[in-house]
Design a protein around this motif. Structure first.
Motif, mmCIF file in Angstrom:
data_model
loop_
_atom_site.group_PDB
_atom_site.id
_atom_site.type_symbol
_atom_site.label_atom_id
_atom_site.label_comp_id
_atom_site.label_asym_id
_atom_site.label_seq_id
_atom_site.Cartn_x
_atom_site.Cartn_y
_atom_site.Cartn_z
ATOM 1 N N PRO A 198 0.962 -1.167 0.042
ATOM 2 C CA PRO A 198 -0.006 0.160 0.072
ATOM 3 C C PRO A 198 1.005 1.303 0.003
ATOM 4 N N GLN A 199 0.436 2.135 -0.935
ATOM 5 C CA GLN A 199 1.403 3.620 -0.912
ATOM 6 C C GLN A 199 0.325 4.422 -0.429
ATOM 7 N N HIS A 200 0.255 4.983 0.689
ATOM 8 C CA HIS A 200 -0.878 5.875 1.091
ATOM 9 C C HIS A 200 -1.270 7.102 0.320
ATOM 10 N N ASN A 201 -0.484 7.634 -0.387
ATOM 11 C CA ASN A 201 -0.784 8.908 -0.978
ATOM 12 C C ASN A 201 -1.278 8.211 -2.575
ATOM 13 N N ARG A 202 -1.229 6.939 -2.815
ATOM 14 C CA ARG A 202 -1.707 6.602 -4.216
ATOM 15 C C ARG A 202 -3.139 6.014 -4.284
ATOM 16 N N ALA A 203 -4.009 6.188 -3.364
ATOM 17 C CA ALA A 203 -5.245 5.620 -3.335
ATOM 18 C C ALA A 203 -5.825 5.616 -4.778
#
Length: 238
Positions: A198-203
């Motif tokens: 998971p990449q938090h700013n790539r939702a």
């Protein structure tokens, strides 16, 4: 004994961290030539808008300069640019930012003189966070080696008594297996498989691979090392 080698890299990517984790001894090739427009002084971090390239400014002298002689150019505001990009633009809301913020910010507050010092500080930050304790040597401290390319790597392996060299797949085109056989060293290809996480700013956006390993650390935390290991595979060249 399995040995891996690589030039020092600022903000190393996961492929380099995987290589260090998989070997018994890691040799930093700091006495070789600096590559202009290479990856020794730059890498990407993940922003909500896509990959963001961060380049540590270096003083440009001779094209033949060794990495260990490469000085940072603090006449340019690269430190503040990188600090703001990481701390304010890309990772301020990352799940593990607060856990590692002080160590990361220290990279940009410390008056490093040489690129190697900065690169290895950024690398050790990741290794320590992931609990990787592989011993590290610097080629510049191991003596004189007359060889070039495969000969040099094989000589370094022989110096430390290695039986196997773990090599990145990008070296397949120039690693001479016969040279290593003469030194009694097998070559194992890393065959690196990039994990997704998971990449938090790539939702709801496409996963960005090949970012600095800092990206996994700040998004997944120290448990990211298990994600990295789970993606692993390898092959031995006969």
């Amino acid at each position: 004994m399995r040995v891996a080698m690589h030039q020092p890299h600022y903000l190393p990517w996961l492929g380099l961290i995987d290589k260090v984790d998989r070997c018994d001894l890691f040799i930093v090739l700091d006495h070789v030539q600096f590559e202009r427009k290479g990856w020794q002084n730059r890498n990407y971090v993940a922003s909500k808008d896509g990959p963001l390239l961060l380049t540590a400014a270096v003083v440009q002298r001779s094209r033949d300069e060794r990495i260990l002689d490469k000085a940072l150019d603090d006449s340019q505001p690269w430190r503040e640019k990188h600090r703001r990009a990481i701390a304010e633009h890309c990772y301020r809301a990352a799940p593990y930012w607060k856990d590692y913020a002080s160590s990361i910010l220290e990279l940009y507050e410390t008056p490093w003189q040489g690129l190697t010092d900065l690169a290895m500080a950024s690398t050790r930050l990741i290794l320590d966070a992931f609990g990787i304790d592989t011993p590290i040597l610097y080629s510049s401290e191991m003596g004189e080696f007359p060889g070039q390319k495969s000969e040099l790597l094989a000589q370094l392996c022989a110096k430390v008594g290695a039986t196997t060299m773990l090599s990145g797949d990008g070296a397949r085109g120039y690693v001479d297996l016969e040279v290593f056989r003469r030194y009694g060293v097998d070559v194992e290809w890393q065959n690196f498989q990039h994990p997704e996480y998971p990449q938090h700013n790539r939702a709801n956006a496409e996963f960005l691979p090949r970012m600095a390993a800092l990206d996994m650390l700040l998004n997944v935390g120290p448990g990211g090392i298990e994600t990295l290991r789970a993606a692993r595979s390898s092959e031995v060249d006969e």
